[in-house]
Design a protein around this motif. Structure first.
Motif, short mmCIF file in Angstrom:
data_model
loop_
_atom_site.label_atom_id
_atom_site.label_comp_id
_atom_site.label_asym_id
_atom_site.label_seq_id
_atom_site.Cartn_x
_atom_site.Cartn_y
_atom_site.Cartn_z
N GLY A 59 -51.17 -65.53 -52.12
CA GLY A 59 -52.18 -65.31 -52.98
C GLY A 59 -51.42 -65.13 -54.32
O GLY A 59 -52.11 -64.98 -55.29
N PHE A 60 -50.21 -65.57 -54.55
CA PHE A 60 -49.40 -65.85 -55.83
C PHE A 60 -48.30 -66.65 -55.58
O PHE A 60 -47.86 -66.95 -54.47
N CYS A 61 -47.73 -67.07 -56.68
CA CYS A 61 -46.61 -68.24 -56.79
C CYS A 61 -46.13 -68.38 -58.12
O CYS A 61 -46.49 -67.29 -58.96
N THR A 76 -44.70 -69.40 -64.79
CA THR A 76 -44.16 -68.08 -64.78
C THR A 76 -45.21 -67.59 -63.43
O THR A 76 -46.13 -68.40 -63.10
N GLY A 77 -44.61 -66.88 -62.71
CA GLY A 77 -45.33 -66.22 -61.58
C GLY A 77 -44.53 -65.36 -60.61
O GLY A 77 -43.53 -64.62 -61.31
N ALA A 78 -44.90 -65.34 -59.54
CA ALA A 78 -44.23 -64.16 -58.73
C ALA A 78 -43.77 -65.08 -57.20
O ALA A 78 -44.62 -66.03 -57.08
N GLN A 79 -42.88 -64.53 -56.66
CA GLN A 79 -42.54 -64.89 -55.24
C GLN A 79 -41.40 -64.22 -54.56
O GLN A 79 -40.69 -63.55 -55.43
N PRO A 80 -41.31 -64.24 -53.46
CA PRO A 80 -40.42 -63.54 -52.66
C PRO A 80 -39.18 -63.88 -53.10
O PRO A 80 -38.79 -65.12 -53.28
N TRP A 81 -38.33 -62.88 -53.30
CA TRP A 81 -36.79 -63.08 -53.63
C TRP A 81 -36.13 -63.98 -52.52
O TRP A 81 -36.06 -63.45 -51.41
N PRO A 82 -35.78 -65.28 -52.94
CA PRO A 82 -35.20 -66.16 -51.98
C PRO A 82 -33.73 -66.05 -51.33
O PRO A 82 -33.47 -66.99 -50.54
N ARG A 83 -32.75 -65.09 -51.91
CA ARG A 83 -31.42 -65.14 -51.67
C ARG A 83 -31.05 -64.11 -50.65
O ARG A 83 -31.73 -63.07 -50.44
N GLU A 84 -30.06 -64.34 -50.07
CA GLU A 84 -29.46 -63.44 -49.29
C GLU A 84 -28.82 -62.06 -49.87
O GLU A 84 -28.41 -61.05 -49.15
N ARG A 117 -52.41 -60.27 -61.65
CA ARG A 117 -52.67 -60.86 -60.30
C ARG A 117 -51.88 -60.52 -59.14
O ARG A 117 -52.41 -60.12 -58.25
N VAL A 118 -50.56 -60.07 -59.38
CA VAL A 118 -49.88 -59.42 -57.98
C VAL A 118 -50.33 -58.07 -57.77
O VAL A 118 -50.23 -57.94 -56.78
N ARG A 119 -50.61 -57.33 -59.02
CA ARG A 119 -51.22 -56.20 -58.75
C ARG A 119 -52.38 -56.12 -57.74
O ARG A 119 -52.74 -55.66 -56.89
N ALA A 120 -53.47 -57.24 -58.16
CA ALA A 120 -54.61 -57.48 -57.49
C ALA A 120 -54.41 -58.11 -55.96
O ALA A 120 -55.32 -57.55 -55.08
N ALA A 121 -53.37 -58.55 -55.77
CA ALA A 121 -52.74 -59.09 -54.54
C ALA A 121 -52.24 -57.90 -53.60
O ALA A 121 -51.96 -57.97 -52.45
N GLY A 122 -52.10 -56.81 -54.32
CA GLY A 122 -51.68 -55.50 -53.53
C GLY A 122 -50.09 -55.40 -53.48
O GLY A 122 -49.44 -54.54 -52.86
N LEU A 166 -40.27 -52.72 -61.84
CA LEU A 166 -41.66 -52.26 -62.39
C LEU A 166 -42.32 -51.87 -61.34
O LEU A 166 -42.61 -52.88 -60.38
N THR A 167 -42.85 -50.57 -61.21
CA THR A 167 -44.04 -50.24 -60.18
C THR A 167 -45.36 -50.66 -60.76
O THR A 167 -45.60 -50.27 -61.73
N LEU A 168 -45.77 -51.09 -59.94
CA LEU A 168 -47.19 -51.66 -60.27
C LEU A 168 -48.23 -50.56 -59.80
O LEU A 168 -49.20 -50.33 -59.67
#
Length: 168
Positions: A59-61, A76-84, A117-122, A166-168
């Motif tokens: 629900g975000f990218c 701009t946006g959000a995604q899971p951190w992709p690295r090890e 948007r990411v806050r709204a996505a939980g 940042l805590t949402l």
């Protein structure tokens, strides 16, 4: 100093946005903290395709940022951190703008919409991984209310990287 932020629109990246991102990011200043040189078009083709998958799954990218005229100015946006290494399992926010669009408030406006948007996505909280020398991005993290949480030496560049939270 509080200034009025520009109006921006965020959209899920289209296949055509790969070419727009390739064009708008083709500047040494833009790529200074992203490998130092312009990426091939295929990199942006893969990146935009991955972001469409992220949007469908999470629900975000990383969204394409459009200015008031509807022109692509970056992402701009959000995604899971992709690295090890680093904040594994966390959601990273990020941004990149074309050089001619710097200093106009686009990133701050778009990043604030990203947080909404990411806050709204939980999503309960986000991180931003920033090269310690990237003073412009460090300033954005502060405008968003983020706080320095960790310092890393990045494996690829061997540079100091900061993890802001940042805590949402």
């Amino acid at each position: 100093m509080n200034r009025t932020l520009p109006v921006v629109r965020l959209r899920v990246p289209t296949h055509e946005d790969a070419l727009a991102w390739h064009r708008v990011f083709d500047h040494p200043d833009v790529m200074e903290f992203h490998g130092g040189r312009s990426a091939e078009l295929s990199v942006y083709e893969e990146l935009t395709a991955r972001q469409r998958r992220h949007d469908a799954e999470y629900g975000f990218c990383l969204w394409t940022v459009l200015d008031e005229a509807g022109d692509v100015v970056g992402f701009t946006g959000a995604q899971p951190w992709p690295r090890e290494w680093g904040p594994k399992g966390e959601i990273e926010i990020g941004w990149r703008l074309g050089r001619e669009h710097w200093g106009k408030g686009y990133v701050t406006a778009a990043a604030r919409e990203t947080l909404r948007r990411v806050r709204a996505a939980g999503v309960p909280g986000v991180v931003a991984m920033v090269d310690a020398r990237n003073t412009r991005s460090v300033a954005v993290t502060r405008r968003l209310g983020m706080r320095l949480a960790e310092v890393y030496t990045t494996p690829e560049s061997r540079r100091e990287g900061h993890c802001y939270r940042l805590t949402l």
